[in-house]
Motif scaffolding. Structure first.
Motif, PDB file in Angstrom:
ATOM      1  N   GLU A 250      45.573  57.051  72.122  1.00 51.45           N
ATOM      2  CA  GLU A 250      44.411  57.302  71.282  1.00 51.45           C
ATOM      3  C   GLU A 250      43.956  56.009  70.625  1.00 51.45           C
ATOM      4  O   GLU A 250      44.780  55.164  70.278  1.00 51.45           O
ATOM      5  CB  GLU A 250      44.739  58.337  70.195  1.00 51.45           C
TER       6      GLU A 250
ATOM      7  N   ARG B 120      38.211  54.468  65.610  1.00 52.20           N
ATOM      8  CA  ARG B 120      37.498  55.633  66.148  1.00 52.20           C
ATOM      9  C   ARG B 120      36.614  56.322  65.114  1.00 52.20           C
ATOM     10  O   ARG B 120      35.685  57.047  65.482  1.00 52.20           O
ATOM     11  CB  ARG B 120      38.499  56.624  66.737  1.00 52.20           C
TER      12      ARG B 120
ATOM     13  N   GLN C  18      32.341  59.626  69.511  1.00 50.48           N
ATOM     14  CA  GLN C  18      32.757  59.826  70.886  1.00 50.48           C
ATOM     15  C   GLN C  18      34.236  60.225  70.954  1.00 50.48           C
ATOM     16  O   GLN C  18      35.009  59.993  70.017  1.00 50.48           O
ATOM     17  CB  GLN C  18      32.530  58.547  71.702  1.00 50.48           C
ATOM     18  N   GLU C  19      34.632  60.811  72.077  1.00 48.45           N
ATOM     19  CA  GLU C  19      36.047  61.094  72.288  1.00 48.45           C
ATOM     20  C   GLU C  19      36.824  59.781  72.268  1.00 48.45           C
ATOM     21  O   GLU C  19      36.301  58.726  72.663  1.00 48.45           O
ATOM     22  CB  GLU C  19      36.248  61.820  73.623  1.00 48.45           C
TER      23      GLU C  19
ATOM     24  N   ARG D 217      41.006  69.736  76.413  1.00 45.18           N
ATOM     25  CA  ARG D 217      40.626  68.912  75.264  1.00 45.18           C
ATOM     26  C   ARG D 217      40.923  69.577  73.926  1.00 45.18           C
ATOM     27  O   ARG D 217      41.328  68.886  72.985  1.00 45.18           O
ATOM     28  CB  ARG D 217      39.130  68.573  75.354  1.00 45.18           C
TER      29      ARG D 217
ATOM     30  N   MET E 178      33.587  64.406  68.804  1.00 45.03           N
ATOM     31  CA  MET E 178      34.702  63.509  69.117  1.00 45.03           C
ATOM     32  C   MET E 178      35.906  64.259  69.664  1.00 45.03           C
ATOM     33  O   MET E 178      36.812  63.668  70.241  1.00 45.03           O
ATOM     34  CB  MET E 178      35.103  62.667  67.903  1.00 45.03           C
ATOM     35  N   LYS E 179      35.901  65.560  69.511  1.00 42.36           N
ATOM     36  CA  LYS E 179      36.979  66.392  70.024  1.00 42.36           C
ATOM     37  C   LYS E 179      36.614  67.005  71.375  1.00 42.36           C
ATOM     38  O   LYS E 179      37.471  67.169  72.248  1.00 42.36           O
ATOM     39  CB  LYS E 179      37.257  67.498  68.997  1.00 42.36           C
ATOM     40  N   LEU E 180      35.338  67.343  71.538  1.00 36.66           N
ATOM     41  CA  LEU E 180      34.822  67.884  72.797  1.00 36.66           C
ATOM     42  C   LEU E 180      33.398  67.376  72.967  1.00 36.66           C
ATOM     43  O   LEU E 180      32.470  67.895  72.348  1.00 36.66           O
ATOM     44  CB  LEU E 180      34.845  69.414  72.786  1.00 36.66           C
ATOM     45  N   ASP E 181      33.240  66.350  73.776  1.00 31.15           N
ATOM     46  CA  ASP E 181      31.922  65.775  73.999  1.00 31.15           C
ATOM     47  C   ASP E 181      31.015  66.829  74.627  1.00 31.15           C
ATOM     48  O   ASP E 181      31.364  67.462  75.622  1.00 31.15           O
ATOM     49  CB  ASP E 181      32.037  64.555  74.920  1.00 31.15           C
TER      50      ASP E 181
END
Length: 494
Positions: free
Chosen positions: A17, A23, A28-29, A104, A198-201
């Motif tokens: 990560e 981040r 974004q992811e 994800r 950011m967790k699921l684009d």
């Protein structure tokens, strides 16, 4: 299945990560997948355990144990280990319509029930699942597969979250004409607006929606069935209706001072943030901003974590998260044995980011909010709290008891209530005459999914209450089978 000694020969290795301080500057992811050769090594750790618990999908002590959609995990782990990625994708799609979502956002109850986890770190099932589907799209293996024949039957699916999309995908596969109705301006339900980018684009959600459309599913947005779209029209035009509207009625905290501005239900905050991000990259200002504010998130779970991560990306001044329950132990307690979901302390992405910025986990445990206090303009400025202990009452049930002298005041200009959900919104159920259970969910027996109204079925959170994305997919798939059986007399759907 895998390498017989793989779980001995190799250590668990997960995807890397981006550092929290890097981040939080974008939406974004931030997970970098392992290269293929390392994923094959991880697949080798899936032992030939004889009775794999990873895909059982049972509720044990109220928590999911194993995969609710019964993914054939040992099979596709073995295929990845052998480098047979396309065959692994075929196995994965047999049970899971949307592995790019579960890979994800699923908390991976499969890993909590992994046999290797009895004595060592479990297999990295979730990472491998995501890698299989991502490779499938990258290689062009995932293509539209419309049914060869149509039955002439028409089915309406109300709600386009994971259960609605799964039901639509399966019913379309069976040859029925399927139309999905969504009240929002984009398809996806909580996948689109409930889970941060950011967790699921959202490009992955849109990609799957476009694939389903290419297979013949019709999508209608801006149609709030039971409010601005008459239920009678659905009943006239369709042979069956599947209600998959979710459990979207948020649990509020109706204490003194709740009328002050700056106090919001978590889903209002998250939904408006994602919509503004997608519409204008936040240039339209049509979202609840945490910038420069002291933020208090009341409630834990995924929603609370998402509020923490979103507030940080807004550049809040500080963020604190209240949990009424005690801090979980570092290791499984004696009353939480394998293969139950391990109720242990962990820091999710939001807490990691807050700790990197503030120096500590933002969560405060065993704390209860007594009242909100506003300023002279009627905007919240602080919360009054007290610590609690959980003690048994006269009936032997645990109840919170306030700790004398533990009162404390927290400054806050933004409060986000993430205390879960009370059930579905009732308009469509009431107008269709669908019976409700004691928790206000649509009453429909599991395994049958049929309501008291002929031709109307219910699935997902609208039927079972607030739950995981993977349970919603399970329900959508199983409800589709029962609708197909209702329409055709029998069904070949799994």
């Amino acid at each position: 299945m895998g390498k017989p000694t793989g779980f001995i020969d190799y250590q668990r290795e997960t995807a890397s990560e981006a550092a929290p301080l890097l981040r939080v500057s974008h939406w974004q992811e931030f997970i970098t997948p392992l290269p293929d050769e390392k994923l094959q090594t991880q697949g080798a750790r899936c032992m030939d355990c004889g009775i794999p618990f990873c895909h059982t999908g049972k509720l044990i002590s109220g928590m999911a144990a194993g995969c609710p959609i019964h993914n054939l995990i040992p099979e596709w782990n073995d295929l990845v280990y052998r480098g047979q990625w396309r065959e692994a994708l075929e196995r994965l799609h047999k049970t899971n319509n949307f592995p790019e979502f579960t890979g994800r956002v699923c908390p991976a109850p499969c890993e909590g029930s992994c046999t290797v986890g009895l004595n060592d770190a479990p297999v990295t099932i979730k990472n491998i699942e995501k890698a299989i589907i991502d490779k499938g799209f990258a290689e062009g293996w995932v293509v539209p597969e419309p049914p060869e024949e149509r039955t002439g039957k028409k089915v309406a699916v109300v709600g386009s979250g994971p259960s609605g999309l799964a039901a639509a995908a399966q019913l379309n596969k069976a040859g029925h004409y399927v139309t999905v109705y969504e009240r929002a301006d984009r398809i996806g339900g909580l996948l689109m607006y409930g889970i941060p980018n950011m967790k699921l684009d959202k490009k992955y959600v849109q990609r799957r929606v476009e694939l389903l459309a290419a297979e013949g599913v019709t999508f209608i947005t801006g149609a709030h069935v039971g409010v601005d779209y008459p239920v009678e029209k659905l009943q006239e035009e369709f042979d069956a209706i599947v209600l998959c509207g979710g459990a979207t009625k948020g649990r509020d905290l109706t204490i003194e001072g709740r009328e002050n501005e700056g106090i919001h239900l978590a889903m209002d905050f998250l939904r408006r943030n994602t919509k503004s991000l997608l519409d204008s990259e936040h240039q339209d200002g049509a979202f609840i901003s945490a910038e420069g504010k002291d933020v208090i998130v009341i409630g834990g779970g995924d929603t609370g974590t998402d509020c923490v991560g979103t507030s940080i990306r807004h550049k809040c001044r500080s963020v604190t998260q209240f949990e009424i329950m005690p801090k979980a132990p570092d290791r499984r307690a004696d009353n939480n044995p394998w293969p139950e979901w391990p109720k242990v302390y962990k820091m999710d992405y939001g807490q990691e980011e807050a700790a990197a910025l503030q120096g500590a986990d933002p969560r405060q445990y065993l704390i209860s909010t007594k009242k909100f206090v506003g300023d002279e303009n009627g905007h919240v400025k602080e919360l009054h709290t007290v610590l609690i202990e959980w003690k048994k009452d006269e009936q032997g049930r645990f109840a919170p008891v306030e700790v004398p002298g533990s009162e404390k005041i927290y400054p806050a200009q933004l409060v986000l209530i993430a205390m879960g959900f009370l059930g579905p919104e009732s308009a469509v159920l009431d107008q269709l005459g669908v019976e409700k259970d004691e928790r206000s969910n649509a009453k429909a027996a599991h395994g049958k999914f049929a309501t008291n109204v002929k031709g109307i079925f219910a699935a997902g959170d609208m039927r079972r209450g607030q739950s995981l994305v993977v349970w919603a997919i399970n329900e959508g798939r199983e409800a589709a089978r029962e609708v197909d059986r209702y329409l055709m007399g029998s069904s070949n759907l799994p």
